[in-house]
Design a protein around this motif. Structure first.
Motif, PDB file in Angstrom:
ATOM      1  N   HIS A  17       0.826  -1.209   0.000  1.00 14.64           N
ATOM      2  CA  HIS A  17       0.000   0.000   0.000  1.00 14.64           C
ATOM      3  C   HIS A  17       0.861   1.260   0.000  1.00 14.64           C
ATOM      4  CE1 HIS A  17      -3.985  -1.758   0.418  1.00 14.64           C
ATOM      5  NE2 HIS A  17      -3.445  -2.661   1.218  1.00 14.64           N
ATOM      6  N   ALA A  18       0.309   2.317  -0.581  1.00  9.56           N
ATOM      7  CA  ALA A  18       1.037   3.582  -0.671  1.00  9.56           C
ATOM      8  C   ALA A  18       0.973   4.373   0.629  1.00  9.56           C
ATOM      9  CB  ALA A  18       0.474   4.426  -1.816  1.00  9.56           C
ATOM     10  N   GLY A  19      -0.125   4.232   1.379  1.00  3.94           N
ATOM     11  CA  GLY A  19      -0.293   4.986   2.623  1.00  3.94           C
ATOM     12  C   GLY A  19      -1.139   6.228   2.446  1.00  3.94           C
ATOM     13  N   LEU A  65       7.849  -4.237   8.299  1.00  3.87           N
ATOM     14  CA  LEU A  65       9.253  -3.950   8.622  1.00  3.87           C
ATOM     15  C   LEU A  65       9.384  -2.674   9.447  1.00  3.87           C
ATOM     16  CD1 LEU A  65      10.926  -4.886   5.214  1.00  3.87           C
ATOM     17  CD2 LEU A  65      10.841  -6.254   7.305  1.00  3.87           C
ATOM     18  N   ALA A  66       8.496  -1.711   9.221  1.00  6.17           N
ATOM     19  CA  ALA A  66       8.496  -0.492  10.041  1.00  6.17           C
ATOM     20  C   ALA A  66       7.994  -0.791  11.448  1.00  6.17           C
ATOM     21  CB  ALA A  66       7.643   0.580   9.378  1.00  6.17           C
ATOM     22  N   ILE A  67       6.978  -1.632  11.573  1.00  6.35           N
ATOM     23  CA  ILE A  67       6.513  -2.048  12.896  1.00  6.35           C
ATOM     24  C   ILE A  67       7.646  -2.741  13.646  1.00  6.35           C
ATOM     25  CG2 ILE A  67       4.933  -3.581  14.137  1.00  6.35           C
ATOM     26  CD1 ILE A  67       2.883  -3.083  11.893  1.00  6.35           C
ATOM     27  N   ALA A  68       8.394  -3.587  12.938  1.00  2.00           N
ATOM     28  CA  ALA A  68       9.510  -4.300  13.564  1.00  2.00           C
ATOM     29  C   ALA A  68      10.539  -3.329  14.124  1.00  2.00           C
ATOM     30  CB  ALA A  68      10.157  -5.236  12.543  1.00  2.00           C
ATOM     31  N   ARG A  69      10.858  -2.280  13.377  1.00  2.00           N
ATOM     32  CA  ARG A  69      11.813  -1.285  13.868  1.00  2.00           C
ATOM     33  C   ARG A  69      11.280  -0.552  15.096  1.00  2.00           C
ATOM     34  NH1 ARG A  69      15.077   1.881   9.070  1.00  2.00           N
ATOM     35  NH2 ARG A  69      16.088   0.040   8.160  1.00  2.00           N
ATOM     36  N   LEU A  70       9.975  -0.266  15.086  1.00  2.00           N
ATOM     37  CA  LEU A  70       9.377   0.403  16.233  1.00  2.00           C
ATOM     38  C   LEU A  70       9.399  -0.490  17.466  1.00  2.00           C
ATOM     39  CD1 LEU A  70       7.888   2.709  17.591  1.00  2.00           C
ATOM     40  CD2 LEU A  70       5.773   1.937  16.485  1.00  2.00           C
ATOM     41  N   VAL A  71       9.098  -1.776  17.294  1.00  2.00           N
ATOM     42  CA  VAL A  71       9.153  -2.714  18.416  1.00  2.00           C
ATOM     43  C   VAL A  71      10.570  -2.756  18.995  1.00  2.00           C
ATOM     44  CG1 VAL A  71       9.034  -5.167  19.018  1.00  2.00           C
ATOM     45  CG2 VAL A  71       7.212  -4.135  17.648  1.00  2.00           C
ATOM     46  N   ASP A  72      11.563  -2.802  18.126  1.00  2.00           N
ATOM     47  CA  ASP A  72      12.952  -2.815  18.580  1.00  2.00           C
ATOM     48  C   ASP A  72      13.282  -1.564  19.396  1.00  2.00           C
ATOM     49  OD1 ASP A  72      15.585  -4.046  18.587  1.00  2.00           O
ATOM     50  OD2 ASP A  72      16.187  -2.453  17.225  1.00  2.00           O
ATOM     51  N   ARG A  73      12.821  -0.402  18.941  1.00  2.00           N
ATOM     52  CA  ARG A  73      13.078   0.834  19.688  1.00  2.00           C
ATOM     53  C   ARG A  73      12.366   0.813  21.041  1.00  2.00           C
ATOM     54  NH1 ARG A  73      12.146   3.142  14.529  1.00  2.00           N
ATOM     55  NH2 ARG A  73      10.094   3.961  15.155  1.00  2.00           N
ATOM     56  N   LEU A  74      11.162   0.286  21.083  1.00  2.00           N
ATOM     57  CA  LEU A  74      10.416   0.234  22.338  1.00  2.00           C
ATOM     58  C   LEU A  74      11.089  -0.665  23.373  1.00  2.00           C
ATOM     59  CD1 LEU A  74       6.770   0.044  20.938  1.00  2.00           C
ATOM     60  CD2 LEU A  74       7.805   1.988  22.157  1.00  2.00           C
ATOM     61  N   LEU A  75      11.733  -1.716  22.905  1.00  2.00           N
ATOM     62  CA  LEU A  75      12.371  -2.660  23.823  1.00  2.00           C
ATOM     63  C   LEU A  75      13.823  -2.322  24.130  1.00  2.00           C
ATOM     64  CD1 LEU A  75      10.934  -6.092  22.575  1.00  2.00           C
ATOM     65  CD2 LEU A  75      10.356  -4.849  24.667  1.00  2.00           C
ATOM     66  N   GLU A 120       6.636   4.406   5.804  1.00  2.00           N
ATOM     67  CA  GLU A 120       7.986   3.916   6.081  1.00  2.00           C
ATOM     68  C   GLU A 120       8.129   2.459   5.652  1.00  2.00           C
ATOM     69  OE1 GLU A 120      11.082   3.087   9.798  1.00  2.00           O
ATOM     70  OE2 GLU A 120       9.067   3.869  10.206  1.00  2.00           O
ATOM     71  N   GLY A 121       7.121   1.653   5.975  1.00  2.00           N
ATOM     72  CA  GLY A 121       7.169   0.231   5.645  1.00  2.00           C
ATOM     73  C   GLY A 121       7.220  -0.028   4.153  1.00  2.00           C
ATOM     74  N   LYS A 122       6.508   0.778   3.377  1.00  2.00           N
ATOM     75  CA  LYS A 122       6.537   0.637   1.918  1.00  2.00           C
ATOM     76  C   LYS A 122       7.960   0.786   1.393  1.00  2.00           C
ATOM     77  CE  LYS A 122       5.230   4.230  -0.263  1.00  2.00           C
ATOM     78  NZ  LYS A 122       4.431   5.336  -0.861  1.00  2.00           N
ATOM     79  N   ARG A 123       8.647   1.830   1.863  1.00  6.74           N
ATOM     80  CA  ARG A 123      10.031   2.056   1.429  1.00  6.74           C
ATOM     81  C   ARG A 123      10.926   0.887   1.834  1.00  6.74           C
ATOM     82  NH1 ARG A 123      14.222   3.693   4.246  1.00  6.74           N
ATOM     83  NH2 ARG A 123      12.939   4.337   6.045  1.00  6.74           N
ATOM     84  N   LEU A 124      10.796   0.443   3.071  1.00 14.93           N
ATOM     85  CA  LEU A 124      11.612  -0.672   3.546  1.00 14.93           C
ATOM     86  C   LEU A 124      11.287  -1.968   2.805  1.00 14.93           C
ATOM     87  CD1 LEU A 124      11.385  -0.010   7.396  1.00 14.93           C
ATOM     88  CD2 LEU A 124      13.378   0.397   5.929  1.00 14.93           C
ATOM     89  N   LEU A 125      10.009  -2.186   2.524  1.00 20.08           N
ATOM     90  CA  LEU A 125       9.600  -3.441   1.890  1.00 20.08           C
ATOM     91  C   LEU A 125      10.075  -3.519   0.448  1.00 20.08           C
ATOM     92  CD1 LEU A 125       8.179  -6.110   2.109  1.00 20.08           C
ATOM     93  CD2 LEU A 125       5.995  -4.958   1.680  1.00 20.08           C
ATOM     94  N   TYR A 126       9.955  -2.435  -0.307  1.00 18.53           N
ATOM     95  CA  TYR A 126      10.477  -2.462  -1.676  1.00 18.53           C
ATOM     96  C   TYR A 126      11.982  -2.749  -1.668  1.00 18.53           C
ATOM     97  CZ  TYR A 126       6.312  -0.848  -4.222  1.00 18.53           C
ATOM     98  OH  TYR A 126       5.065  -0.758  -4.814  1.00 18.53           O
TER      99      TYR A 126
END
Length: 403
Positions: free
Chosen positions: A82-84, A392-402, A99-105
């Motif tokens: 999705h474009a967002g 992939l953006a959610i994953a980065r956010l989870v990493d920052r939270l932890l 953010e996820g779109k950019r990371l996923l491509y």
């Protein structure tokens, strides 16, 4: 650091002698210990686990109750990048999607995951809808997503089979092979020393001063249960995320995190029309659904879906021919050549929605729960569309939270 379960576990049923799973967990010694337990092996869980396992000397275990990863929402969707463009400006859905779109491509390119940037049209049927489309175009400019208006004459030249009063063209929308994406994420996780346990369902979850303990069914007849000690937990259980959260705090989260289940069916197309890009109607004002749209697979085959049916359970993936006339009528608004006889039942997915039927927009929950008394627990609740794009953006956010 590889996860290793202790040997010599005593086998017994989760409900043996009338004890609840929580009581079994309290009475059981730890069988294994990890730095982070990720509950749920869908695309978001695997992406988060991959991100966390990349840290040196970090042991990560994903537990997935099904026979394979991504067996539910992650593989039963439109496979769209999705474009967002559809969600409120400051929402996590918009921010993480972009953010996820950019990371996923970039990830698809790096890992040679089949994908295509096919673009998407959002179509207006009349002048009234064109005004809505103009507002959507202004929103795209506001959030920095490329989009352009296309008039009726140009649209007819570009896609002769599509009927539209006006079109918003979203050139950064694409499609991806979700199964190849899941396989790549799992391979990366395991290459970093992480593990995935299939047929492993969390039956109970508790918290103490040392962290978290989970009672997990293993599918092993000789050792059907294990107790896992974890310093952190990521609840990425998708359709079951509210139930997992409520294992820790049912009083606080039973209402706030309650999920509603929106079943969406997809229908195969065998008619003569050919379209080169995705085609979407305008969504409703609360973005409950993006409408029954035209999607393509990587071979260019057209299909239509999902429709929307609120269902009481999250396990019924059956599809029959009953809705075909209604679906054909909805599609004919923008692809007038479609007839019911051109459609056949395909597959279904179920979306875990925080938004209730008829309710207002609800955003993703991506929350570290120290404020609720559970430090190093991250709840991911209501992760529906565009969750695959945002993974992939959610994953980065989870990493920052932890960390």
């Amino acid at each position: 650091m590889r996860f290793r379960a202790a040997t010599g576990r005593r086998a017994f049923s989760a409900l043996r002698n009338g004890y609840s799973a929580a009581q079994q967990l309290a009475a059981r010694a730890d069988d294994a210990q990890v730095d982070c337990l990720v509950i749920g092996g869908g695309v978001v869980g695997l992406a988060a686990a991959r991100q966390l396992a990349a840290r040196a000397d970090s042991s990560v275990l994903v537990v997935e109750k099904n026979d394979s990863v991504g067996a539910e929402t992650s593989s039963r969707n439109s496979e769209v990048i999705h474009a967002g463009i559809f969600y409120p400006r400051d929402s996590l859905r918009t921010q993480l999607c972009i953010e996820g779109k950019r990371l996923l491509y970039a990830y698809c390119q790096e890992r040679r995951i089949p994908h295509a940037r096919v673009g998407k049209w959002v179509v207006a049927r009349d002048a009234g809808q064109e005004q809505q489309l103009q507002r959507l175009a202004a929103h795209c400019a506001d959030v920095g997503v490329p989009a352009r208006m296309v008039g009726r004459a140009q649209a007819a030249r570009d896609e002769p089979c599509v009927r539209a009063h006006a079109v918003l063209d979203s050139p950064t929308t694409g499609i991806v092979d979700s199964h190849a994406l899941l396989a790549a994420l799992r391979a990366d996780l395991e290459a970093s020393g992480g593990d995935v346990a299939l047929r492993a369902e969390v039956l109970a979850l508790s918290h103490d001063a040392a962290g978290f303990r989970a009672l997990v069914s293993t599918g092993d007849r000789d050792a059907p249960l294990m107790a896992v000690r974890a310093g952190a937990v990521v609840n990425a259980a998708g359709l079951w995320a509210d139930r997992v959260a409520c294992m820790l705090d049912p009083d606080a989260w039973a209402s706030e995190y309650r999920l509603h289940f929106a079943k969406g069916r997809y229908f195969a197309y065998t008619g003569p029309a050919r379209v080169r890009r995705l085609v979407y109607p305008l969504p409703d004002r609360h973005v409950t659904s993006l409408g029954t749209h035209l999607t393509l697979d990587l071979a260019g085959t057209m299909r239509f879906g999902p429709d929307l049916e609120w269902v009481p359970t999250n396990t019924d993936y059956s599809v029959d021919s009953a809705p075909i006339a209604r679906v054909a009528a909805a599609v004919a608004a923008y692809l007038p050549s479609v007839r019911p006889e051109h459609l056949a039942p395909g597959y279904a997915g179920i979306r875990p929605k925080l938004q209730s039927p008829g309710g207002r927009f609800r955003d993703f929950v991506v929350r570290e729960e120290s404020a609720a008394g559970f430090p190093r627990l991250v709840n991911l609740v209501g992760i529906e569309s565009p969750g695959l794009t945002a993974s992939l953006a959610i994953a980065r956010l989870v990493d920052r939270l932890l960390h």
